[in-house]
Motif scaffolding. Structure first.
Motif, PDB file in Angstrom:
ATOM      1  N   GLU A  35       0.840  -1.207   0.000  1.00  0.00           N
ATOM      2  CA  GLU A  35       0.000   0.000   0.000  1.00  0.00           C
ATOM      3  C   GLU A  35       0.870   1.251   0.000  1.00  0.00           C
ATOM      4  N   TYR A  36       1.901   1.270   0.821  1.00  0.00           N
ATOM      5  CA  TYR A  36       2.785   2.429   0.893  1.00  0.00           C
ATOM      6  C   TYR A  36       3.493   2.639  -0.446  1.00  0.00           C
ATOM      7  N   ARG A  80       2.690   1.612  -3.406  1.00  0.00           N
ATOM      8  CA  ARG A  80       1.750   2.027  -4.463  1.00  0.00           C
ATOM      9  C   ARG A  80       1.441   3.516  -4.352  1.00  0.00           C
ATOM     10  N   ALA A  81       1.279   4.000  -3.146  1.00  0.00           N
ATOM     11  CA  ALA A  81       1.040   5.434  -2.950  1.00  0.00           C
ATOM     12  C   ALA A  81       2.264   6.222  -3.396  1.00  0.00           C
ATOM     13  N   ARG A 134       2.777   7.022  -7.099  1.00  0.00           N
ATOM     14  CA  ARG A 134       1.992   8.108  -7.696  1.00  0.00           C
ATOM     15  C   ARG A 134       2.741   9.437  -7.657  1.00  0.00           C
TER      16      ARG A 134
END
Length: 189
Positions: A70-71, A73-74, A77
């Motif tokens: 999750e980290y 993937r963020a 961006r």
């Protein structure tokens, strides 16, 4: 349908308790009875969800990996250079947590040192994922052959985790961030 919720809840209880205990005390040192006592879950329920302690460890590592995913993937961006440096900023925050005990994946690989063991392989896959993250960001920056630099950035990150665990958290991640910036500049990025 409501019967699946308590089952899922018990599984999460077991997994969360195992995550904390494995991380704090080690994989081999943490017995099933301790996990059961601290989670308040019955042994039958444990074996309904996990066939063995190794399966529970694999599930715990997968849960840790999912949180990392999750980290990252963020971070992906962000513009690629920022994404790379943000890893070290985030790592600095991670080191400052009161329960910091090093890297759960490094510990797993050390305790299950046979490279063919499923737990060791899962820990190695997590580290491969991090290298791929750096590799992808460097490709986004236009670096034609990002492999070596991706590994160098990962070496910095892994060194931070090991040294902060051995000597106590300080500014290791911030110092490694400075080194990462030097590496990026020397690559023309």
């Amino acid at each position: 349908m409501s019967s699946s919720n308590p089952s899922s809840s018990k599984r999460e209880q077991l997994l969360n308790t195992a995550l904390v205990l494995f991380y704090r005390e080690g994989y081999h040192a943490t017995g099933i009875d301790r996990i059961l006592a601290e989670s308040g879950v019955a042994k039958m329920t444990l074996y309904k969800h996990f066939k063995s302690k190794d399966e529970l460890i694999l599930a715990a590592l997968e849960a840790r990996h999912a949180r990392s995913l999750e980290y990252f993937r963020a971070g992906a961006r962000l513009p690629p250079r920022e994404a790379i440096l943000a890893v070290f900023d985030s790592l600095h925050g991670y080191l400052q947590q009161s329960d910091f005990r090093g890297c759960a994946f490094i510990h797993a690989a050390a305790e299950f040192h046979d490279r063919e063991h499923p737990i060791h392989r899962q820990a190695a896959e997590h580290k491969d994922f991090i290298e791929r993250f750096f590799h992808e960001q460097l490709q986004r920056l236009g670096l034609a052959e990002p492999g070596k630099l991706a590994r160098q950035l990962q070496y910095l990150m892994e060194g931070v985790l090991v040294m902060a665990h051995m000597h106590g958290p300080a500014d290791q991640a911030l110092e490694a961030r400075e080194a990462a910036e030097i590496l990026l500049r020397s690559a023309g990025l």
